[in-house]
Design a protein around this motif. Structure first.
Motif, short mmCIF file in Angstrom:
data_model
loop_
_atom_site.label_atom_id
_atom_site.label_comp_id
_atom_site.label_asym_id
_atom_site.label_seq_id
_atom_site.Cartn_x
_atom_site.Cartn_y
_atom_site.Cartn_z
N HIS A 153 78.57 71.71 -5.32
CA HIS A 153 77.62 72.67 -4.76
C HIS A 153 77.92 74.02 -5.39
N LEU A 154 76.90 74.71 -5.86
CA LEU A 154 77.08 76.03 -6.45
C LEU A 154 76.70 77.09 -5.42
N ILE A 155 77.66 77.96 -5.12
CA ILE A 155 77.47 79.03 -4.16
C ILE A 155 77.46 80.37 -4.92
N ILE A 165 80.65 83.63 -7.64
CA ILE A 165 79.96 82.42 -8.05
C ILE A 165 80.99 81.31 -8.07
N ALA A 166 80.78 80.24 -7.32
CA ALA A 166 81.80 79.21 -7.20
C ALA A 166 81.18 77.82 -7.07
N ILE A 167 81.86 76.86 -7.68
CA ILE A 167 81.52 75.45 -7.51
C ILE A 167 82.45 74.88 -6.44
N ILE A 168 81.85 74.35 -5.37
CA ILE A 168 82.61 73.78 -4.26
C ILE A 168 82.52 72.26 -4.32
N SER A 169 83.67 71.60 -4.14
CA SER A 169 83.68 70.14 -4.07
C SER A 169 84.97 69.69 -3.39
N SER A 170 84.89 68.64 -2.59
CA SER A 170 86.05 68.07 -1.92
C SER A 170 86.86 69.10 -1.15
N ILE A 283 71.30 75.38 -5.78
CA ILE A 283 72.16 76.56 -5.69
C ILE A 283 71.92 77.21 -4.33
N THR A 284 73.00 77.58 -3.66
CA THR A 284 72.92 78.24 -2.36
C THR A 284 73.34 79.69 -2.52
N MET A 285 72.48 80.62 -2.08
CA MET A 285 72.77 82.05 -2.20
C MET A 285 72.97 82.69 -0.84
N ILE A 305 67.80 75.22 -11.99
CA ILE A 305 68.30 74.55 -10.79
C ILE A 305 67.67 75.19 -9.56
N ARG A 306 67.16 74.37 -8.66
CA ARG A 306 66.54 74.87 -7.43
C ARG A 306 67.51 75.80 -6.70
N THR A 307 67.02 76.97 -6.31
CA THR A 307 67.86 78.00 -5.69
C THR A 307 67.27 78.43 -4.36
N VAL A 308 68.12 78.48 -3.33
CA VAL A 308 67.67 78.80 -1.97
C VAL A 308 68.60 79.86 -1.37
N VAL A 309 68.01 80.87 -0.72
CA VAL A 309 68.78 81.86 0.02
C VAL A 309 68.94 81.37 1.45
#
Length: 346
Positions: A153-155, A165-170, A283-285, A305-309
């Motif tokens: 998940h990209l935050i 800006i961070a990639i989150i996983s596990s 992407i989550t903003m 990439i689809r981006t949502v606030v």
């Protein structure tokens, strides 16, 4: 003895460059204050904190100064940060017999020295134990993302002083980038633009109001305009101009490009398997800067990439940290920078 006096009050603190939020377990967000302290520099006495201190800006004698204890997402004035935390925490714990356990949000790129400053400031403010959580992880939890799953998940959190800006996983941060381009940078861009184009000087507070009302990085359908008051740099006299939303697009080009470059840099360093997850997860903003009109669509155009606030972008990290309070017994108090620990493990 009344029962409410004996319960521990675990809390989460999201102390950012622009604003500080406190989340109390069982109650939710109980404080939202600007991260500013008003101090009498003659004797060092703190006069006001938060909203009350912000109201004093530019309206006080020369001996009263405003101090922003957080710069670029980390503590820049340890004493003032501790004092502000103490004031806010005391509002919640004044009737409690126990010192609270505190979970503090921190940038993923924070150093060990900066971590220690956060911990010590919270202890000095009255915390019994302090736990640290990356802002990106807190944002993901606040957005309802299941961070325990092994998928990417990209935050993107655009705060007041930094963009994370961070990639989150596990359950942790796999890759991240923190840049000192954020909400305050857009304010400064407005000040510079009006000075250059209109030969007029305005303050950062006025610039922030303009950003909030008509700020945009893509053309707005309403084509908003704003009347701006300042000082004519040629004559020194008061001056009033009208600024359009389209002008702000031009003013915001430089900071926006810096953010887009950082997002692409993180994507370039992300393992292909996790990049593939982003096509589905998007992407989550979050953060106040994410509310600038069109910023999500511009990032979506740039990355594909689809981006949502998220809903309540300013409070999302605080709510996510609040969700973690029920897991404090499973956490180790002290330094919990997952990203750096992963790097050290190779």
């Amino acid at each position: 003895m009344p029962s409410f006096l004996i319960f521990e009050k675990d809390m989460a603190i999201d102390m950012g460059t622009s604003s500080t939020l406190l989340f109390e377990q069982g109650k939710g967000v109980v404080a939202r204050e600007p991260t500013v302290v008003a101090v009498d520099k003659m004797n060092g006495k703190i006069l006001k904190v938060g909203t009350d201190a912000q109201k004093m800006l530019g309206r006080t004698p020369a001996n009263i100064v405003a101090i922003h204890p957080i710069a670029n997402g980390v503590i820049s004035d340890y004493e003032m940060a501790a004092q502000m935390q103490r004031e806010l925490v005391s509002r919640i714990t004044s009737l409690s017999l126990f010192k609270p356990r505190v979970l503090a949000c921190v940038p993923s790129s924070i150093t060990g020295v900066e971590e220690r400053a956060v911990i010590d400031a919270a202890i000095e403010a009255g915390a019994r134990k302090v736990y640290l959580l990356e802002t990106a992880v807190a944002t993901a939890m606040g957005a309802g993302i299941d961070i325990s799953r092994p998928e990417g998940h990209l935050i993107i959190d655009i705060g007041g002083g930094t963009t994370e800006i961070a990639i989150i996983s596990s359950g942790g941060v796999v890759e991240c980038e923190s840049i000192k381009i954020a909400g305050a940078s857009f304010d400064e861009a407005i000040v510079k633009y009006i000075r250059r184009k209109h030969n007029m000087l305005i303050g950062l507070s006025a610039a922030e109001e303009i950003k909030r009302s008509i700020g945009c990085v893509l053309q707005r359908p309403d084509m908003g305009v704003e009347e701006v008051h300042g000082r004519n740099l040629a004559t020194g006299l008061p001056k009033t101009i009208t600024v359009s939303a389209n002008e702000l697009i031009e003013a915001f080009v430089e900071p926006m490009n810096r953010i887009l470059e950082a997002v692409r840099a993180v994507l370039d360093r992300t393992p292909p398997e996790l990049v593939g997850d982003l096509e589905q997860n998007g992407i989550t903003m979050s953060g106040g800067g994410s509310l600038i009109y069109g910023i999500d669509r511009l990032i979506e155009r740039s990355t594909g990439i689809r981006t949502v606030v998220v809903d309540d972008a300013v409070s999302c990290a605080a709510y996510g940290a609040g969700k973690m309070l029920k897991h404090l017994d499973e956490m180790q108090d002290g330094m919990m920078n997952f990203y750096r620990r992963r790097q050290l493990k190779g």
